[in-house]
Structure formats: C-alpha cells, structure tokens
Design a protein around this motif. Sequence first.
Motif, PDB file in Angstrom:
ATOM      1  N   ALA A  10       6.580   1.841 -17.331  1.00  0.00           N
ATOM      2  CA  ALA A  10       7.680   1.241 -18.116  1.00  0.00           C
ATOM      3  C   ALA A  10       7.673  -0.263 -17.913  1.00  0.00           C
ATOM      4  N   ASN A  11       7.629  -1.001 -19.012  1.00  0.00           N
ATOM      5  CA  ASN A  11       7.752  -2.463 -18.965  1.00  0.00           C
ATOM      6  C   ASN A  11       9.106  -2.828 -19.563  1.00  0.00           C
ATOM      7  N   TRP A  12      10.054  -3.100 -18.678  1.00  0.00           N
ATOM      8  CA  TRP A  12      11.410  -3.395 -19.161  1.00  0.00           C
ATOM      9  C   TRP A  12      11.509  -4.799 -19.750  1.00  0.00           C
ATOM     10  N   VAL A  44       7.888   1.972 -12.852  1.00  0.00           N
ATOM     11  CA  VAL A  44       8.880   1.174 -13.570  1.00  0.00           C
ATOM     12  C   VAL A  44       8.705  -0.289 -13.185  1.00  0.00           C
ATOM     13  N   CYS A  45       8.591  -1.174 -14.189  1.00  0.00           N
ATOM     14  CA  CYS A  45       8.442  -2.618 -13.954  1.00  0.00           C
ATOM     15  C   CYS A  45       9.656  -3.349 -14.520  1.00  0.00           C
ATOM     16  N   ILE A  63       9.108   7.983  -8.376  1.00  0.00           N
ATOM     17  CA  ILE A  63       8.809   6.855  -9.270  1.00  0.00           C
ATOM     18  C   ILE A  63       8.445   5.623  -8.458  1.00  0.00           C
ATOM     19  N   LYS A  64       7.383   4.954  -8.883  1.00  0.00           N
ATOM     20  CA  LYS A  64       6.912   3.772  -8.165  1.00  0.00           C
ATOM     21  C   LYS A  64       7.382   2.490  -8.867  1.00  0.00           C
ATOM     22  N   LEU A  65       7.304   1.399  -8.094  1.00  0.00           N
ATOM     23  CA  LEU A  65       7.841   0.129  -8.587  1.00  0.00           C
ATOM     24  C   LEU A  65       6.715  -0.856  -8.898  1.00  0.00           C
ATOM     25  N   GLY A  66       6.885  -1.598  -9.984  1.00  0.00           N
ATOM     26  CA  GLY A  66       5.926  -2.650 -10.326  1.00  0.00           C
ATOM     27  C   GLY A  66       6.658  -3.880 -10.828  1.00  0.00           C
ATOM     28  N   ILE A  96       1.893  -6.059 -13.645  1.00  0.00           N
ATOM     29  CA  ILE A  96       1.306  -6.256 -14.977  1.00  0.00           C
ATOM     30  C   ILE A  96       0.775  -7.685 -15.031  1.00  0.00           C
ATOM     31  N   LEU A  97      -0.451  -7.870 -15.499  1.00  0.00           N
ATOM     32  CA  LEU A  97      -1.033  -9.218 -15.592  1.00  0.00           C
ATOM     33  C   LEU A  97      -1.676  -9.410 -16.964  1.00  0.00           C
TER      34      LEU A  97
END
Length: 248
Positions: A10-12, A44-45, A63-66, A96-97
Amino acid sequence: MAHRRKIVIANWKMHGRITSGVQLATDLAQKAAAHKPEGYDVVVCPPYSLLWPVAEVLAGSHIKLGAQDCHTANHGAYTGDISAGMLVDIGCQYVILGHSERRNGHGETSQFVAEKVAAAQQAGLTAIVCVGEDRPTRESGGAVEFVTKQLKESLPSRYQTSSLIVAYEPVWAIGSGTTPAENEIQEMHGAIRKALGATGEVVQVIYGGSITPHTSAGIMALSQVDGTLVGGASLNADGFWAIADRCR
Ligand code: PEP
C-alpha cells in the motif's frame, strides 16, 4: 520455475492524518488477524508523519511497514530528508524508491535512485524500485526499451537481489483508472526479468497503476506478476484487503 513469494504493498502517498491513518491501520490489523496472510506479504507505506503511530498499531500483526522514499546519506545537512537508517529505527523493512511522482515532481534521476537503492540495502531495507514509461513512449512502441534502460540505470553496480523488488508502474496508468492490457504487463515483466540477467527469475516483479479489487483479479493471476503496488485503492481497508486476498 523459481517460486517467488507474492506481495501487496500500500502506497498511501501524502494521505492521512493521525486519526484517519491510525484508524486505517487498525482496520487493516484487524483484517490481518482474521485472515492471516500466510505465504505472502502485506506492506503498508504511510507518509512519514504516520510511520511511528502506524508502527505501533501494526506491531505484532502480519503487516509490515515501509516508507515512500529515503536519502542517499546516513545523516547530515539535508533539510527535509530522511535516511534509510532512520527508517529502520522506526520499524520499516521496505522503502519505495524512484516513484514517478519523485522522478517527475522532484527531478530525481535514475542515477540518484541507484544511490538510494544502495543506501537502503546497506541499512537493511528492501528497496522497491519503481520504473515505468509515459503514454507517448507506450504509444510509440518504445516502452520495453525505455523501461529496461531505466531499470538498469536505477540499480547500483552491486545490489542484493534478496532485498530488491521491481515495481512496473506505467506513469500513464497511475491514478488514471486505466491499466495496460494483461499481455502488455506480462511482456514487460518478462523483459524486466531478462534485463536483470541471471537473477531475473527470483526477483519479485510487481505491477502498480490503477489497481482496484476489480482489476486486480486478472493482473495478479498473470504468471510474471508477483504482486502489486496499490495507491488510491489502498486508502480503503475493505478494498485493499480484497486485493491482498488475491495472493491466496
Ligand atoms: C502508485 O502511485 O504507486 C499507484 C499505484 O497509484 P494508483 O494505484 O492510485 O494508480
């Protein structure tokens, strides 16, 4: 054929305040407790302001964090930036890059993205490297050539395949409600694996751009697609979980 684990990210983007972000994370943690995403990963980012509160909500969940970006340096006089090590401190495992909104909105070059990938992996993060063509490039038939060149330029000369994810995100598909045809996604993911050389079969290559619970069914069933990066549809817990459930 290599067995690759599936992943939904997920890119919030720049969405969510403390109250709404914590509520969304709480809803997702409840879904994860009920549905137990085993055998695949859900990440989830959130924006930086929400990393800490969301980390607290997700602690102990599946759920992992990014994060959505990081700097190339560990620390220093870089006003407004954040380092990969700082993200690790706060509980991130992914970053995310090279998202097109960074490339186009902040003038980030592929060379700069490559330096960020090196910094992220050095700090222990998995780098989610975004690549994708614009519409004129797709229409002129140059998409595969453009994306494979952009990918090669966005990777450092030495990188760890085990902490690399490539996200194919056509710029024209992001937030537009349109996606490439499934055969175009399959073709591009195959070309990305080829560009990665000997390790191409083991690297997770995911698709992003206007994924919804509806469009995700066919796309995520494609043999070359190992998951998806979800923008707008990730802001709704039911919708996002419906997409994540496709990994089963
Ligand atoms: C994105 O920007 O990473 C993305 C996939 O956005 P959306 O799903 O909203 O197209």
